[in-house]
Design a protein around this motif. Sequence first.
Motif, PDB file in Angstrom:
ATOM      1  N   LYS A 195       0.820  -1.215   0.000  1.00 10.35           N
ATOM      2  CA  LYS A 195       0.000   0.000   0.000  1.00 10.35           C
ATOM      3  C   LYS A 195       0.850   1.259   0.000  1.00 10.35           C
ATOM      4  O   LYS A 195       0.662   2.146  -0.837  1.00 10.35           O
ATOM      5  CB  LYS A 195      -0.941   0.015   1.203  1.00 10.35           C
ATOM      6  CG  LYS A 195      -1.914  -1.138   1.194  1.00 10.35           C
ATOM      7  CD  LYS A 195      -3.329  -0.732   1.296  1.00 10.35           C
ATOM      8  CE  LYS A 195      -4.231  -1.929   1.004  1.00 10.35           C
ATOM      9  NZ  LYS A 195      -3.692  -3.239   1.456  1.00 10.35           N
TER      10      LYS A 195
ATOM     11  N   ILE B 224       1.537   4.126  -2.999  1.00 10.64           N
ATOM     12  CA  ILE B 224       1.255   5.553  -2.857  1.00 10.64           C
ATOM     13  C   ILE B 224       2.485   6.373  -3.249  1.00 10.64           C
ATOM     14  O   ILE B 224       2.382   7.389  -3.935  1.00 10.64           O
ATOM     15  CB  ILE B 224       0.785   5.856  -1.423  1.00 10.64           C
ATOM     16  CG1 ILE B 224      -0.643   5.319  -1.250  1.00 10.64           C
ATOM     17  CG2 ILE B 224       0.833   7.348  -1.129  1.00 10.64           C
ATOM     18  CD1 ILE B 224      -1.182   5.405   0.162  1.00 10.64           C
TER      19      ILE B 224
ATOM     20  N   LEU C 229      -7.041   0.686  -2.251  1.00  5.23           N
ATOM     21  CA  LEU C 229      -6.670   2.096  -2.119  1.00  5.23           C
ATOM     22  C   LEU C 229      -7.791   2.997  -2.637  1.00  5.23           C
ATOM     23  O   LEU C 229      -8.015   4.085  -2.103  1.00  5.23           O
ATOM     24  CB  LEU C 229      -5.371   2.371  -2.877  1.00  5.23           C
ATOM     25  CG  LEU C 229      -4.103   1.782  -2.263  1.00  5.23           C
ATOM     26  CD1 LEU C 229      -2.894   2.081  -3.122  1.00  5.23           C
ATOM     27  CD2 LEU C 229      -3.881   2.323  -0.845  1.00  5.23           C
TER      28      LEU C 229
ATOM     29  N   SER D  13      -5.145  11.560   0.119  1.00 13.14           N
ATOM     30  CA  SER D  13      -3.898  10.810   0.259  1.00 13.14           C
ATOM     31  C   SER D  13      -2.761  11.735   0.692  1.00 13.14           C
ATOM     32  O   SER D  13      -1.754  11.273   1.233  1.00 13.14           O
ATOM     33  CB  SER D  13      -3.550  10.109  -1.043  1.00 13.14           C
ATOM     34  OG  SER D  13      -2.994  11.040  -1.940  1.00 13.14           O
TER      35      SER D  13
END
Lengths: 124, 124
Positions: free
Chosen positions: B34, B38, B70, B96
Amino acid sequence: MEAQVQQIEHSPEACKASVGAVRDALYVLNGKWKLPLIVALSNGPQRFNDIQRTLVDITPKILSKELKELELNEFVERKVFSTTPVTVTYQLTAYSQSLNYVVDELRKWGVQHRERIVNSRRGA
Amino acid sequence: MEAQVQQIEHSPEACKASVGAVRDALYVLNGKWKLPLIVALSNGPQRFNDIQRTLVDITPKILSKELKELELNEFVERKVFSTTPVTVTYQLTAYSQSLNYVVDELRKWGVQHRERIVNSRRGA
DNA sequence: GATACTACTATCCAAAAGGATACTGGTATC
DNA sequence: GATACCAGTATCCTTTTGGATAGTAGTATC
């Protein structure tokens, strides 16, 4: 089409390097328990059963395994006292302090994320 | 035996709350991919196969699964363009950005940790 | 003598995470 | 017509993670 490449600050190489660094970090810290354990010990030395009570739903097998890994990576020091019955404490090492910012940002993010979730539930 | 309890700054309750917050954060961010994902997207929108190339050893199945998660957590937005053949891009959302500090601290820690490991190997 | 506490270990099992490999439909290229 | 690219899916499998339950040795308490 090629003219704007110069403007980009994050080059693909820098990006790949960042991915690598984050993966390096996660390699050591990944899993459900490592960081929570470090937080639990930030209060000072604690004994095995105390830690188990703080983390609530960790079983002794998992706790034992995680503590060993944290010891191997020099985040935690294990001390045995020949009291009766024997007591064992676990405490953070100096090196574990290097994680202070990481842990703190994660903690802060966790707090605001929970708030966000709660608010979005209320709104829905 | 009870006199020194007052001196402790981190109360057990505050400690438990911190453990909870960190666990909340990890609940969403945990796993091998994850956070690296990102980071990979922080360069700007990317297509599926591009991301796969950046992360090198991720399989399409895992990549697909991680991107969906996500998306669900509103870190990533998926956009489809009806070009020929169809192209799909993934890009970071505004939310984010709230992870910027977390990611940055983790990246910095990863860099210094690798250095530490390399140095200790050299010393040994 | 039964029970409880210490700090675990042992065994078995379930679930999740991760991965290898192959494949799909549609288009374009050779 | 064969091949290749796109964005994935499908199937199968291994590994890791996590967990439930029980048990260990030694002492101490009731």
